[in-house]
Design a protein around this motif. Structure first.
Motif, PDB file in Angstrom:
ATOM      1  N   LEU A   1       0.818  -1.218   0.000  1.00 28.73           N
ATOM      2  CA  LEU A   1       0.000   0.000   0.000  1.00 28.73           C
ATOM      3  C   LEU A   1       0.847   1.261   0.000  1.00 28.73           C
ATOM      4  CD1 LEU A   1      -2.819  -1.072   2.503  1.00 28.73           C
ATOM      5  CD2 LEU A   1      -2.983  -0.878   0.017  1.00 28.73           C
ATOM      6  N   GLY A   2       2.114   1.153   0.385  1.00 35.80           N
ATOM      7  CA  GLY A   2       3.003   2.308   0.366  1.00 35.80           C
ATOM      8  C   GLY A   2       3.731   2.492  -0.948  1.00 35.80           C
ATOM      9  N   GLY A   3       3.356   1.717  -1.968  1.00 37.45           N
ATOM     10  CA  GLY A   3       3.995   1.835  -3.263  1.00 37.45           C
ATOM     11  C   GLY A   3       3.336   2.869  -4.153  1.00 37.45           C
ATOM     12  N   ALA A   4       3.960   3.122  -5.306  1.00 34.59           N
ATOM     13  CA  ALA A   4       3.449   4.144  -6.219  1.00 34.59           C
ATOM     14  C   ALA A   4       2.251   3.667  -7.020  1.00 34.59           C
ATOM     15  CB  ALA A   4       4.565   4.567  -7.180  1.00 34.59           C
ATOM     16  N   GLU A   5       2.139   2.363  -7.210  1.00 33.02           N
ATOM     17  CA  GLU A   5       1.019   1.833  -7.982  1.00 33.02           C
ATOM     18  C   GLU A   5      -0.226   1.705  -7.113  1.00 33.02           C
ATOM     19  OE1 GLU A   5       2.191  -1.844  -9.700  1.00 33.02           O
ATOM     20  OE2 GLU A   5       3.745  -0.962 -10.973  1.00 33.02           O
TER      21      GLU A   5
ATOM     22  N   ALA B   1       3.744  14.616  -0.718  1.00 26.18           N
ATOM     23  CA  ALA B   1       3.357  14.000  -1.996  1.00 26.18           C
ATOM     24  C   ALA B   1       3.081  12.513  -1.826  1.00 26.18           C
ATOM     25  CB  ALA B   1       4.453  14.228  -3.032  1.00 26.18           C
ATOM     26  N   SER B   2       3.957  11.807  -1.100  1.00 29.98           N
ATOM     27  CA  SER B   2       3.724  10.381  -0.908  1.00 29.98           C
ATOM     28  C   SER B   2       2.510  10.142  -0.009  1.00 29.98           C
ATOM     29  CB  SER B   2       4.965   9.702  -0.314  1.00 29.98           C
ATOM     30  OG  SER B   2       5.207  10.130   1.014  1.00 29.98           O
ATOM     31  N   LEU B   3       2.248  11.056   0.907  1.00 27.96           N
ATOM     32  CA  LEU B   3       1.049  10.945   1.742  1.00 27.96           C
ATOM     33  C   LEU B   3      -0.215  10.957   0.881  1.00 27.96           C
ATOM     34  CD1 LEU B   3      -0.340  10.876   4.523  1.00 27.96           C
ATOM     35  CD2 LEU B   3      -0.138  13.375   4.576  1.00 27.96           C
ATOM     36  N   ARG B   4      -0.240  11.817  -0.129  1.00 26.96           N
ATOM     37  CA  ARG B   4      -1.409  11.850  -1.012  1.00 26.96           C
ATOM     38  C   ARG B   4      -1.586  10.510  -1.725  1.00 26.96           C
ATOM     39  NH1 ARG B   4       0.604  17.206  -1.953  1.00 26.96           N
ATOM     40  NH2 ARG B   4       1.750  16.545  -3.817  1.00 26.96           N
TER      41      ARG B   4
ATOM     42  N   GLU C   1      -0.919  12.197 -10.986  1.00 24.88           N
ATOM     43  CA  GLU C   1      -0.072  11.227 -11.664  1.00 24.88           C
ATOM     44  C   GLU C   1       1.396  11.594 -11.488  1.00 24.88           C
ATOM     45  OE1 GLU C   1      -0.765   8.227 -12.929  1.00 24.88           O
ATOM     46  OE2 GLU C   1      -2.719   8.681 -12.029  1.00 24.88           O
ATOM     47  N   ALA C   2       1.679  12.899 -11.375  1.00 24.18           N
ATOM     48  CA  ALA C   2       3.059  13.325 -11.120  1.00 24.18           C
ATOM     49  C   ALA C   2       3.529  12.817  -9.758  1.00 24.18           C
ATOM     50  CB  ALA C   2       3.172  14.840 -11.193  1.00 24.18           C
ATOM     51  N   ASP C   3       2.627  12.825  -8.752  1.00 25.21           N
ATOM     52  CA  ASP C   3       2.974  12.280  -7.440  1.00 25.21           C
ATOM     53  C   ASP C   3       3.371  10.812  -7.563  1.00 25.21           C
ATOM     54  OD1 ASP C   3       2.372  14.675  -6.115  1.00 25.21           O
ATOM     55  OD2 ASP C   3       0.301  14.073  -5.696  1.00 25.21           O
ATOM     56  N   ARG C   4       2.572  10.053  -8.297  1.00 29.08           N
ATOM     57  CA  ARG C   4       2.830   8.617  -8.434  1.00 29.08           C
ATOM     58  C   ARG C   4       4.101   8.364  -9.244  1.00 29.08           C
ATOM     59  NH1 ARG C   4      -0.960   5.211  -6.523  1.00 29.08           N
ATOM     60  NH2 ARG C   4      -2.982   6.121  -5.955  1.00 29.08           N
ATOM     61  N   THR C   5       4.293   9.122 -10.306  1.00 23.88           N
ATOM     62  CA  THR C   5       5.479   8.929 -11.148  1.00 23.88           C
ATOM     63  C   THR C   5       6.753   9.201 -10.363  1.00 23.88           C
ATOM     64  OG1 THR C   5       4.243   9.504 -13.145  1.00 23.88           O
ATOM     65  CG2 THR C   5       6.640   9.698 -13.241  1.00 23.88           C
ATOM     66  N   ASP C   6       6.755  10.279  -9.584  1.00 22.58           N
ATOM     67  CA  ASP C   6       7.950  10.623  -8.813  1.00 22.58           C
ATOM     68  C   ASP C   6       8.209   9.582  -7.727  1.00 22.58           C
ATOM     69  OD1 ASP C   6      10.101  12.569  -8.103  1.00 22.58           O
ATOM     70  OD2 ASP C   6       8.971  12.650  -6.221  1.00 22.58           O
TER      71      ASP C   6
ATOM     72  N   GLN D   1      11.393   5.083  -5.513  1.00 26.11           N
ATOM     73  CA  GLN D   1      11.386   3.749  -4.912  1.00 26.11           C
ATOM     74  C   GLN D   1      12.156   2.756  -5.776  1.00 26.11           C
ATOM     75  OE1 GLN D   1       7.165   3.088  -4.153  1.00 26.11           O
ATOM     76  NE2 GLN D   1       7.334   3.931  -2.091  1.00 26.11           N
ATOM     77  N   HIS D   2      12.064   2.895  -7.096  1.00 22.23           N
ATOM     78  CA  HIS D   2      12.830   2.009  -7.968  1.00 22.23           C
ATOM     79  C   HIS D   2      14.329   2.248  -7.802  1.00 22.23           C
ATOM     80  CE1 HIS D   2      14.722   0.727 -11.830  1.00 22.23           C
ATOM     81  NE2 HIS D   2      14.023  -0.353 -11.544  1.00 22.23           N
ATOM     82  N   ALA D   3      14.743   3.496  -7.650  1.00 19.16           N
ATOM     83  CA  ALA D   3      16.158   3.789  -7.457  1.00 19.16           C
ATOM     84  C   ALA D   3      16.688   3.152  -6.177  1.00 19.16           C
ATOM     85  CB  ALA D   3      16.382   5.301  -7.435  1.00 19.16           C
ATOM     86  N   LEU D   4      15.882   3.184  -5.118  1.00 15.53           N
ATOM     87  CA  LEU D   4      16.306   2.563  -3.875  1.00 15.53           C
ATOM     88  C   LEU D   4      16.382   1.046  -4.030  1.00 15.53           C
ATOM     89  CD1 LEU D   4      17.114   2.703  -0.929  1.00 15.53           C
ATOM     90  CD2 LEU D   4      14.688   2.753  -0.309  1.00 15.53           C
ATOM     91  N   LEU D   5      15.380   0.449  -4.678  1.00 12.08           N
ATOM     92  CA  LEU D   5      15.414  -1.003  -4.873  1.00 12.08           C
ATOM     93  C   LEU D   5      16.597  -1.414  -5.742  1.00 12.08           C
ATOM     94  CD1 LEU D   5      11.821  -2.473  -5.293  1.00 12.08           C
ATOM     95  CD2 LEU D   5      13.354  -2.514  -3.330  1.00 12.08           C
TER      96      LEU D   5
END
Length: 430
Positions: free
Chosen positions: A75-79, A126-129, A301-306, A311-315
């Motif tokens: 649930l904390g992911g961008a998707e 932004a991630s909170l939204r 969508e900008a919130d989700r894209t960022d 998150q991908h960079a960290l993974l």
């Protein structure tokens, strides 16, 4: 169609659960025989709603409540939450007659990579939204209330705008979600990140508390590992007492996932939890029910894209030997990376126990070599098979010694491609 969970007022009083124990198939009969057990929690991804273990049927017949606990929704992911995963969780809750389900404030995948672990989210506006919207999507599809759990962390995002307590409080205010507070995770974050459990508890809306987790861990090289495979320590019980001085928890559950002790030791740990509960009196009254949600500010969508990019960079750094993202402590990233590889190795061994038996002492080093260049992209069974295939072709001398056994594991007799003699016989019969 509106979820039944949302048709009920968000101010419903959380279910009274009592003292419980994590149900695991390895100790199903041990759990059944524990005296005075009020409820159990099951890992949702390990069960199918239409094929429940007999042990859970036995427990439910005795009036023991069963609560599904998810680890894979992310649930904390961008998707946005996967509809299929949500449907399975909801079906399981209905099949078990559960009063609620729980998940984590964490992300578990990004950009096609699977962490195999619960990772902290960046706690920004932004991630909170994004996450608040994800929670509302889940609530709309689930037939029972949802509770979110705080996680244990070994690293922190450099641009956090909230503490974890503040972030969870915002989620409760925006969505009405309930809280699962893991006091062992609060202790973990005290050791690894220097956070004060008492201060975090003060920031949490304890009127939204659904239940509490207690678990054991171990200190290795100055890092606390929340293993669920060691006894509960006194500092964790002290954090539980700190929580109980503020509110009477509706339920407390002891988690144990591996290295299961004798039944008497489990009973002793449960008694220690009961002792804390019986010896605690909240200092001040806390509202017994959460306030109604005030609604979510829509995520763009900008919130989700960022969020997906970050998150991908960290993974990539944790799983694929990529560079530590700007602002992260490289030592923390390396420590987390090492821990994730070891957890992946151990989980693959658990789902495919034949592999460590076949490879013996070579299994561990071989798997870590494989993991360094092959990030996980699917489930653990697929990962174990991919490792075996890699070992056959790229595992070097240590794997070559076990080549025949690996081939037989990958291609059991009915599945093995026919050899030259079998092909000749087939041709002659034809």
């Amino acid at each position: 169609m509106t979820s039944p969970a949302l048709e009920r007022p968000l101010t419903d009083t959380p279910a009274r659960l009592g003292v419980g124990l994590g149900w695991r198939s390895e100790i199903d009969t041990v759990v059944e025989r524990q005296p005075g057990l009020d409820w159990v929690e099951v890992v949702a991804e390990n069960l199918c709603a239409d094929h429940l273990p007999e042990s859970l049927t036995v427990l439910r017949a005795r009036g023991v409540t069963v609560v599904p606990h998810g680890v894979g929704l992310g649930l904390g992911g961008a998707e946005r939450p996967d509809a299929g995963r949500l449907a399975k969780l909801g079906e399981l809750a209905l099949a078990l007659g559960s009063p609620l389900v729980s998940e984590h404030l964490a992300f578990v995948r990004a950009g096609g990579l699977e962490a195999g672990h619960l990772l902290p989210v960046p706690r920004t506006r932004a991630s909170l939204r994004v996450i608040a919207e994800n929670v509302r999507i889940a609530q709309e599809q689930l037939p029972v209330p949802l509770a979110l759990e705080n996680i244990a962390a070994q690293l922190a995002w450099p641009d956090d705008e909230f503490t974890e307590g503040e972030f969870l409080s915002e989620l409760v205010e925006r969505t009405g979600v309930r809280l699962l507070i893991d006091v062992a995770n609060l202790h973990t974050n005290r050791v690894n990140l220097g956070l004060d459990p008492a201060a975090e508890l003060d920031r949490l809306p304890l009127e939204a508390l659904a239940y509490v987790h207690v678990a054991g861990g171990v200190l290795v090289d100055g890092v606390w590992h929340d293993t669920h495979a060691h006894p509960v320590t006194e500092p964790v019980l002290e954090v539980l007492a700190e929580l109980c001085s503020r509110v009477e928890p509706p339920g407390v559950l002891l988690e144990r996932d591996a290295a299961f002790p004798p039944p008497s030791e489990l009973a002793g740990e449960l008694d220690a939890v009961r002792g804390v509960l019986e010896g605690s009196t909240p200092r001040a009254a806390v509202r017994s029910t959460p306030t109604a949600a005030r609604g979510c500010e829509p995520a763009t969508e900008a919130d989700r894209t960022d969020l997906a990019r970050r998150q991908h960079a960290l993974l990539a750094a944790l799983l694929a030997a990529g560079p530590a993202p700007d602002g992260f402590d490289p030592a923390q990233v390396r420590a987390q990376s090492t821990g994730l590889a070891a957890k992946r190795r151990d989980t693959a061994a658990k789902v495919a126990p034949e592999l460590p038996r076949l490879l013996g002492s070579a299994y561990g080093p071989l798997f870590l070599d494989y993991a360094r260049t092959h990030p996980q992209t699917g489930g653990y069974r697929a990962d174990a098979r991919a490792f075996a295939e890699w070992a056959l072709t790229s595992g070097g001398p240590s794997a070559a010694d076990h080549r025949r056994a690996l081939e037989q594991w990958l291609h059991p007799a009915p599945e093995r491609p026919p050899g030259p003699l079998a092909r000749l016989r087939r041709a002659l019969r034809g």
